[in-house]
Design an enzyme around this catalytic site. Structure first.
Site, PDB file in Angstrom:
ATOM      1  N   LYS A   1      10.857   5.032  -0.311  1.00  0.00           N
ATOM      2  CA  LYS A   1       9.643   4.300  -0.698  1.00  0.00           C
ATOM      3  C   LYS A   1       8.670   5.351  -1.215  1.00  0.00           C
ATOM      4  O   LYS A   1       8.042   6.078  -0.443  1.00  0.00           O
ATOM      5  CB  LYS A   1       9.058   3.569   0.522  1.00  0.00           C
ATOM      6  CG  LYS A   1       8.137   2.390   0.194  1.00  0.00           C
ATOM      7  CD  LYS A   1       6.946   2.696  -0.673  1.00  0.00           C
ATOM      8  CE  LYS A   1       5.789   3.291   0.087  1.00  0.00           C
ATOM      9  NZ  LYS A   1       4.636   3.600  -0.829  1.00  0.00           N
TER      10      LYS A   1
ATOM     11  N   GLY B   1       6.669   0.077  -3.801  1.00  0.00           N
ATOM     12  CA  GLY B   1       5.804  -0.871  -3.101  1.00  0.00           C
ATOM     13  C   GLY B   1       4.652  -0.186  -2.399  1.00  0.00           C
ATOM     14  O   GLY B   1       4.471   1.030  -2.516  1.00  0.00           O
TER      15      GLY B   1
ATOM     16  N   GLY C   1       2.355   1.095   0.842  1.00  0.00           N
ATOM     17  CA  GLY C   1       2.629   1.704   2.143  1.00  0.00           C
ATOM     18  C   GLY C   1       2.623   0.725   3.311  1.00  0.00           C
ATOM     19  O   GLY C   1       3.607   0.631   4.041  1.00  0.00           O
ATOM     20  N   PRO C   2       1.517  -0.019   3.470  1.00  0.00           N
ATOM     21  CA  PRO C   2       1.452  -0.901   4.642  1.00  0.00           C
ATOM     22  C   PRO C   2       2.460  -2.064   4.600  1.00  0.00           C
ATOM     23  O   PRO C   2       2.661  -2.724   5.616  1.00  0.00           O
ATOM     24  CB  PRO C   2       0.012  -1.440   4.593  1.00  0.00           C
ATOM     25  CG  PRO C   2      -0.737  -0.471   3.742  1.00  0.00           C
ATOM     26  CD  PRO C   2       0.249   0.057   2.748  1.00  0.00           C
TER      27      PRO C   2
ATOM     28  N   GLY D   1       6.438   0.439   3.013  1.00  0.00           N
ATOM     29  CA  GLY D   1       6.565   1.651   3.826  1.00  0.00           C
ATOM     30  C   GLY D   1       6.696   1.312   5.302  1.00  0.00           C
ATOM     31  O   GLY D   1       7.568   1.823   6.005  1.00  0.00           O
TER      32      GLY D   1
ATOM     33  N   GLU E   1       5.394  15.551   7.662  1.00  0.00           N
ATOM     34  CA  GLU E   1       4.747  16.670   6.974  1.00  0.00           C
ATOM     35  C   GLU E   1       3.362  16.186   6.592  1.00  0.00           C
ATOM     36  O   GLU E   1       3.226  15.328   5.732  1.00  0.00           O
ATOM     37  CB  GLU E   1       5.603  17.061   5.752  1.00  0.00           C
ATOM     38  CG  GLU E   1       5.389  18.496   5.346  1.00  0.00           C
ATOM     39  CD  GLU E   1       4.177  18.639   4.473  1.00  0.00           C
ATOM     40  OE1 GLU E   1       3.073  18.830   5.033  1.00  0.00           O
ATOM     41  OE2 GLU E   1       4.330  18.550   3.255  1.00  0.00           O
TER      42      GLU E   1
ATOM     43  N   CYS F   1      -0.670  20.285  -0.131  1.00  0.00           N
ATOM     44  CA  CYS F   1      -0.919  20.322   1.310  1.00  0.00           C
ATOM     45  C   CYS F   1      -0.969  21.749   1.839  1.00  0.00           C
ATOM     46  O   CYS F   1      -1.645  22.034   2.804  1.00  0.00           O
ATOM     47  CB  CYS F   1       0.121  19.503   2.045  1.00  0.00           C
ATOM     48  SG  CYS F   1       1.785  19.790   1.470  1.00  0.00           S
TER      49      CYS F   1
ATOM     50  N   GLU G   1      -8.858  18.260   5.692  1.00  0.00           N
ATOM     51  CA  GLU G   1      -8.134  18.430   4.430  1.00  0.00           C
ATOM     52  C   GLU G   1      -8.874  17.652   3.340  1.00  0.00           C
ATOM     53  O   GLU G   1      -9.007  16.433   3.417  1.00  0.00           O
ATOM     54  CB  GLU G   1      -6.701  17.907   4.581  1.00  0.00           C
ATOM     55  CG  GLU G   1      -5.878  18.125   3.330  1.00  0.00           C
ATOM     56  CD  GLU G   1      -4.403  17.801   3.531  1.00  0.00           C
ATOM     57  OE1 GLU G   1      -4.078  16.649   3.858  1.00  0.00           O
ATOM     58  OE2 GLU G   1      -3.575  18.714   3.339  1.00  0.00           O
TER      59      GLU G   1
END
Ligand code: NAP
Ligand code: MG
Length: 464
Positions: free
Chosen positions: A170, A201, A203-204, A207, A245, A279, A371
């Site tokens: 995903k 698609g 995430g909520p 995923g 990660e 990141c 971040e």
């Protein structure tokens, strides 16, 4: 841009279960460039079934044959590198030169490394009176972010396939076109149907369904800490393997003996690359108090070369642009001083943020702790080496970092005391075989090289 209106499941493009779509936007000009289907739990279920069905045969395929499949995949990525670079530029906004060298180039190195590792790795070892078999974990649910749209996918899929696992991916909603290109490459490379499946698609929805699916044996996630926590909890409750990660707030430690000009200019380049959406970026530069003013002058000169729209692309979407500008405002409100840039957007169109450098940042300010994920650098002053170490280790993160010193051994001695998963010594080169992953809240598990491969293996001991 060309887009598929279906999902790649069981070796073919199939219609999505539902009617909803996601608009893909070019962040440089804010134009809609394509639509892809928004997958539902039903699509995820079909993809996981296909992956399960393909698993026994792929797991039983001799490693040399799996290696040949990954080598063929690598060759397709090479043959289609221009198309890949153009697609990444269109949906992420990265300058074309960066898309060519990094976004299209690094995945070739990583896929190539796993073609070699699959062929050479010892999937069996002898310990005393036991033979230990290293067997694939099973079906992998991979959930990836948009910042390195192809690298993040290849860094999960290549080792999973090398191990004998099958995969459902995903990808991020912002960069689905690169993921579709990757599915085409899998197909063109002739990998067996079902070993790789793609569900685009949200995430909520998609995923979440993938992370929670009981047919998934391992969830490998890269993205925000908030979502990572949720995925870790879901996986933990199901006693499922999980790799997370989750980004970082890495320190670039410039010791007094270092080549200051080089350390500052490489440090600026590191943070500005990919518009700061990395990141492992060294977003905190630590400079000794006696060299602080000189470092600020060097930084101001270096950052002037990073012109938005030329060397620096936009951020991926309006939400990230707002978020990063919000952090710059917060930095000012907490008393940091601007050396370059600022919260105002440099252009009316496109999700650009001015390359920004802050001075007078203290370790506990929000901009030194959280971040930001944009072209924003904080320069902090330290009193002595102990103070530098306290600042370097003083966040919840521990993904990467850098140390500069005249003497390599001096830099290594400092690096040994850093709570972080990777440290570049005097600007050390990227190594696609070195394990990549976090200490502390930067995550769980490692990617790349043999350590990345072992994440997808489980052991079975036979006693004689
Ligand atoms: P994110 O939401 O964590 O996105 C990462 C991936 O997780 C995407 O595929 C996303 O889908 C998916 N996802 C979102 N919610 C989910 C859920 N409830 N269950 C399962 N999967 C889910 O990250 P973001 O919102 O794009 O970025 C926010 C911040 O995360 C950034 O500012 C940065 O600090 C951090 N980040 C870190 C990395 C990294 O490399 N570690 C990469 C990107 C972002 P959607 O695309 O549909 O959201
Ligand atoms: Mg999100």
């Amino acid at each position: 841009m060309k887009a598929h209106d279906g999902m790649y499941i069981g070796g073919q493009w199939r219609p999505a279960a539902g009617p909803d779509t996601i608009a893909v936007v070019n962040p440089a000009d804010e134009q809609v460039i394509a639509h892809v289907p928004a997958g539902t739990a039903e699509d995820v279920d079909a993809a996981v079934r296909a992956a399960r069905e393909a698993f026994p045969a792929w797991a039983a395929t001799p490693p040399a044959e799996r290696a040949a499949g990954i080598a063929a995949l690598r060759d397709v990525l090479v043959a289609r590198k221009d198309e890949i670079a153009e697609t990444v530029t269109a949906e992420l906004g990265a300058p074309l030169a960066l898309s060519r060298t990094v976004h299209a180039g690094v995945p070739v190195l990583v896929a190539g490394s796993y073609a070699e590792l699959a062929a050479s790795y010892s999937f069996e070892e002898r310990i005393g009176n036991s033979t230990v078999l290293l067997e694939p974990v099973g079906v992998v649910g991979a959930i990836t972010p948009w910042n390195y749209p192809l690298h993040q996918v290849v860094a999960k899929v290549a080792p999973a396939l090398a191990a004998g696992c099958t995969v459902v991916l995903k990808p991020a909603e912002d960069t689905p076109l690169t993921a579709q290109l990757f599915a085409e490459a899998i197909h063109e490379a002739g990998l067996p149907a079902g070993v790789f499946n793609l569900v685009t698609g949200l995430g909520p929805v998609a995923g979440q369904a993938l992370a929670a699916h009981e047919g998934v044996d391992l969830v490998s996630f890269t993205g925000s800490t908030a979502v990572g926590r949720q995925i870790g909890a879901t996986a933990g409750a199901a006693v499922k393997r999980v790799a997370l990660e989750l980004g970082g707030k890495s320190a670039n430690v410039i010791l007094p003996s270092a080549d200051l000009a080089k350390a500052v200019s490489v440090g600026i380049a590191n943070v500005m690359s990919n518009s700061g959406q990395t990141c492992s970026a060294w977003t905190r530069m630590l400079v000794h108090k006696n060299q602080y003013d000189e470092a600020l002058a060097l930084a101001a000169a270096a950052v002037a070369k990073y012109v938005p729209g030329e060397r620096v692309g936009p951020l991926v979407n309006a939400k990230q642009q707002q978020r990063v500008r919000g952090y710059i405002e917060k930095g000012l409100a907490e008393g940091a001083r601007l050396v370059a840039g600022g919260p105002e957007a440099p252009y009316e169109t496109g999700y650009y943020v001015s390359p920004t450098v802050f001075a007078d940042v203290t370790w506990d300010m929000t901009i030194a702790q959280e971040e930001i994920f944009g072209p924003v650098l904080s320069i902090l002053k330290y009193e002595d080496e102990e103070d530098a170490l306290r600042i370097a280790n003083g966040t919840v993160y521990g993904l990467a970092g850098a140390v500069w010193a005249a003497d390599e051994a001096e830099a290594v001695a400092f690096a040994r005391r850093m709570d972080t998963g990777q440290v570049d010594i005097n600007g050390g080169r990227f190594n696609p075989l070195a394990p990549f992953g976090g200490y502390k809240q930067s995550g769980v598990g490692r990617e790349l090289g043999p350590h990345g491969l072992s994440e997808y293996l489980q052991t079975k001991s036979l006693q004689f």
